[in-house]
Design an enzyme around this catalytic site. Structure first.
Site, PDB file in Angstrom:
ATOM      1  N   GLU B 280       0.833  -1.202   0.000  1.00  9.32           N
ATOM      2  CA  GLU B 280       0.000   0.000   0.000  1.00  9.32           C
ATOM      3  C   GLU B 280       0.871   1.257   0.000  1.00  9.32           C
ATOM      4  OE1 GLU B 280      -3.530  -0.643   2.325  1.00  9.32           O
ATOM      5  OE2 GLU B 280      -3.739   1.477   2.766  1.00  9.32           O
ATOM      6  N   GLU B 367     -14.166 -12.619  -4.838  1.00  7.40           N
ATOM      7  CA  GLU B 367     -12.815 -12.306  -5.319  1.00  7.40           C
ATOM      8  C   GLU B 367     -11.741 -13.038  -4.519  1.00  7.40           C
ATOM      9  OE1 GLU B 367     -14.811 -10.007  -3.933  1.00  7.40           O
ATOM     10  OE2 GLU B 367     -15.383  -8.525  -5.447  1.00  7.40           O
TER      11      GLU B 367
END
Lengths: 162, 575
Positions: B280, B367
């Site tokens: 991130e 997902e």
């Protein structure tokens, strides 16, 4: 039908205080409060759908399925109660297999409980599409329902032709 | 100057201006029972449990909404008061099921406790309630309307704290109940599965969908290797389930207990929190340097993700594509780890211990699997883990601390900070600083993003760049920030959002009966861990570095992209 859009346009800048008048107009226009109406009103008034549904279900006057071809109102006012309107309602629930506020699957009948129809002298009383049926009994109710069904069947071929 | 002198049960009590009788009494240590009262929200006065006698007032008054005034004389325990409260409990019980033995909240129920405290030993009134079906449609939360006493706390927390308003009162009078819009199942509602409603529910009307039995079955299946991960916020709360006061860290003891109940490997989700920071942080740097969509929004909190997908789909491009630490760990367990162990991923059961109910929903997202094998098989909340320990007769308090297993056991304290609101931001800034400048921050502690404030902002100088960051906890606060950005606010580059007020330490799966004092103690426990730790930045985690060297390649590389990143989609639900 005016449509939900047109109704909401009649309330520019409306806030949560306009919710009940809008619901009333929608019901008058569409016959009931549809899920689409709840979603659309929510978007315009910036209110959660749960809130609108909560408010609408608080009041007996709002319904959430379209009215049937024959809308039956059962008076549960004092005079009718004394004359056995609880039984009247039970008879109708059993005969139609729906609860007050619902519509039969074939779309023929809808049922509504009202506090007083103002015809206490005729108690117990019901109305079908606004026509009063005085001093109803189990047998009378069966007859009325049969008449409605027959009327619907007779009308059907005509409707198909047109 | 703003003191108000009142008398309670003949004793002088100093109240503050603006106090209600209830807040003044509680501060003075005089207990008054409540059912619908909620800290920091306007009183609703719905339950009347808190009635007291005020001299000169006609009848009893609800202390939760009655302001103090100079010289007021209050009696919190007169025979009339006690009788009124007892009657209220008796009336609530008139239509309440009395099969407490079979209730998930048996022993932890406010109504049950009040009945006991008020000496209610028989059913005095008998009322007939309209039976409403249970709703077990949701992936995380189940509802049992028959046990609901209509205190309204779930409705208020959902609307006023979380800004979601998935539920409300439906119908009226004796037919009233709590439900979603159109009275549909939670699974198709706008519920984001945060579980804050479960935490405030006084009875068993709301609870998590439990997986204790499934996990126990897996632990006893000889063909399965059962692997678990525990989230940063669990070790600082699980001790409360075993009689400790809030703020005690049970990290090593919990790991030992997990091994005792039969987990084959115990991994630390803080390891993948460090990994998240590498991914991130790199994503943030890339977005800033290459003109990507800003502000970037964190993606660790699954309630928040569903919230964006429903309410703010225009912000989906802003969401970091990083999976949450739970899902990163899940993906690694069923790929890298399975390979290393020479096992078919299907023979590994991956269990995650979370402070959170929304994690149950996240683990089930379509997902989050590889070739139809889910990355995380079961999610247990802190409460469920405590139940599993008790069920197996394992008392973590009595065990010697043990360390987590390789290869996903090492963590920095930055990863551990993920458990508190602002922690992701603090960890990210520490590593972003290094990624951009190549050197370490001189002061690692970033005070501006710490603490329990709902919205926190920080400006950090990183080389020539000034990074403007904001932190929101509770989705009501997130709404405020997003609305500012929608309205044109441009300075923010990075926003951390945690769904629950204060972060995961106040998650929907944490021990019941949590108040803000407990949240503060848990938060301080995490800060203490950071203070005492030598490894305080994610990018120096040796095992993370090794994972990149041996398997992943580099942050945002192809393998990372495949395993650790995902995409989110607009969700069409009735809002």
């Amino acid at each position: 039908m005016k449509g939900i859009d047109a109704i909401l346009q009649g309330h520019p800048g409306a806030g949560r205080d306009a919710l009940i008048p809008i619901l009333q107009e929608v019901q008058e226009d569409q016959g009931y409060i549809s899920p689409q109406a709840i979603a659309e009103i929510g978007r315009r008034l910036k209110l959660p759908a749960s809130k609108i549904y909560g408010v609408a279900t608080f009041y007996n006057m709002f319904r959430f399925s379209p009215r049937g071809k024959f809308h039956i109102m059962v008076c549960r006012g004092t005079a009718c109660h004394v004359k056995g309107s609880a039984k009247t309602l039970e008879t109708l629930i059993k005969a139609l297999h729906i609860e007050p506020g619902q519509t039969t699957r074939d779309g023929l009948f809808s049922l509504e409980v009202v506090a007083c129809l103002g015809a206490c002298a005729l108690s117990p009383t019901i109305t079908v599409n606004g026509t009063f049926y005085p001093k109803v009994t189990q047998a009378k109710i069966a007859k009325v329902l049969d008449e409605c069904r027959r009327a619907a069947q007779e009308k059907q071929p005509k409707e198909m032709a047109s | 100057m703003s003191n108000v002198n009142i008398q309670v049960n003949g004793q002088a009590v100093q109240a503050r201006k603006g106090d209600t009788i209830l807040t003044a009494c509680r501060r003075a240590g005089i207990p008054i029972p409540t059912l619908c009262y909620m800290e920091d929200l306007l009183p609703s006065g719905a339950c009347r449990m808190c009635v007291v006698e005020v001299e000169g007032a006609p009848g009893l008054v609800p202390s939760c909404s009655f302001p103090v005034s100079e010289g007021m004389k209050v009696n919190t325990r007169s025979p009339e008061v006690i009788q009124a409260r007892r009657t209220i409990v008796e009336l609530l019980l008139s239509s309440h099921p009395d099969d407490c033995l079979y209730c998930i909240r048996n022993g932890k129920c406010d109504l049950q406790r009040l009945a006991r405290e008020h000496g209610v030993t028989q059913r005095v009134f008998r009322g007939k309630a309209v039976h409403r079906e249970r709703d077990v449609s949701g992936p995380a939360i189940a509802r049992e309307p028959d046990k609901c006493i209509l205190c309204g706390k779930c409705v208020r927390v959902c609307e006023e704290i979380q800004g979601v308003a998935a539920i409300d009162f439906i119908e009226r009078g004796s037919r009233a109940f709590i439900g979603t819009a159109l009275n549909k199942g939670l699974n198709v509602s706008s519920c984001i599965n945060c579980g804050q409603c479960v935490n405030v529910c006084p009875t068993g009307a709301l609870h998590e969908q439990r997986s204790v039995d499934e996990v126990l079955a897996a632990l006893n299946d000889p063909d399965k290797m059962v692997v678990c991960q525990h989230a940063p916020a669990v070790s600082v709360t699980i001790a409360e389930e075993f009689g400790m006061k809030p703020g005690v860290d049970f990290d090593g003891k919990m790991v030992a207990a997990l091994r005792r109940v039969g987990f084959d490997r115990v991994f630390d989700t803080s390891f993948t929190a460090d990994l998240t920071i590498m991914e991130e942080g790199s994503e943030l740097v890339q977005r800033i340097q290459q003109g990507g969509v800003l502000p970037m929004l964190t993606s660790c909190s699954p309630g928040w993700i569903k919230f964006v997908e429903q309410f703010y789909p225009d912000f989906i491009p802003n969401l970091s594509t990083c999976k949450s630490p739970q899902q990163m760990m899940g993906a690694l367990v069923k790929s890298f780890f399975a390979e290393r162990e020479g096992r078919d991923p299907r023979s590994i059961v991956s269990v995650s211990i979370m402070p959170c109910t929304a994690k149950k929903f996240e683990a089930q997202r379509p997902e989050m699997n590889q070739n139809m094998v889910p990355d995380v098989d079961y999610v247990l909340t802190t409460r469920e883990l405590a139940d599993l320990f008790r069920l197996c007769g394992v008392d973590p308090a009595a065990l010697e601390p043990e360390g987590a297993d390789t290869p996903f056991g090492e963590r920095s304290s930055a990863g551990k900070l993920f458990g508190a609101s602002g922690g992701v931001m603090e960890a990210a800034i520490r590593s972003a600083y290094f990624l951009i400048t190549g050197s370490e921050l001189s002061e690692l502690k970033i005070q501006e993003v710490r603490g329990l404030k709902g919205i926190k902002e920080a400006r950090v100088k990183i080389g020539d760049l000034e990074l403007c960051a904001a932190v929101a906890s509770s989705l009501g606060n997130a709404r405020k920030l997003l609305d500012e950005v929608r309205a044109g606010r441009k300075d923010l580059a990075f926003i951390e959002v945690m769904t629950c007020p204060g972060g995961c330490i106040n998650g929907g799966g944490q021990p019941l009966g949590t108040d803000m004092e407990a949240v503060r103690a848990r938060m301080n426990a995490l800060y203490q861990i950071d203070r005492d730790e030598t490894l305080r930045v994610s990018h120096k985690n040796k095992m993370v570095q090794r994972l990149y060297a041996e398997f992943l390649g580099k942050p945002l590389g192809e393998r990372s992209h495949h395993l650790l990143h995902t995409h989110y989609h607009e969700r069409n639900v009735l809002l």
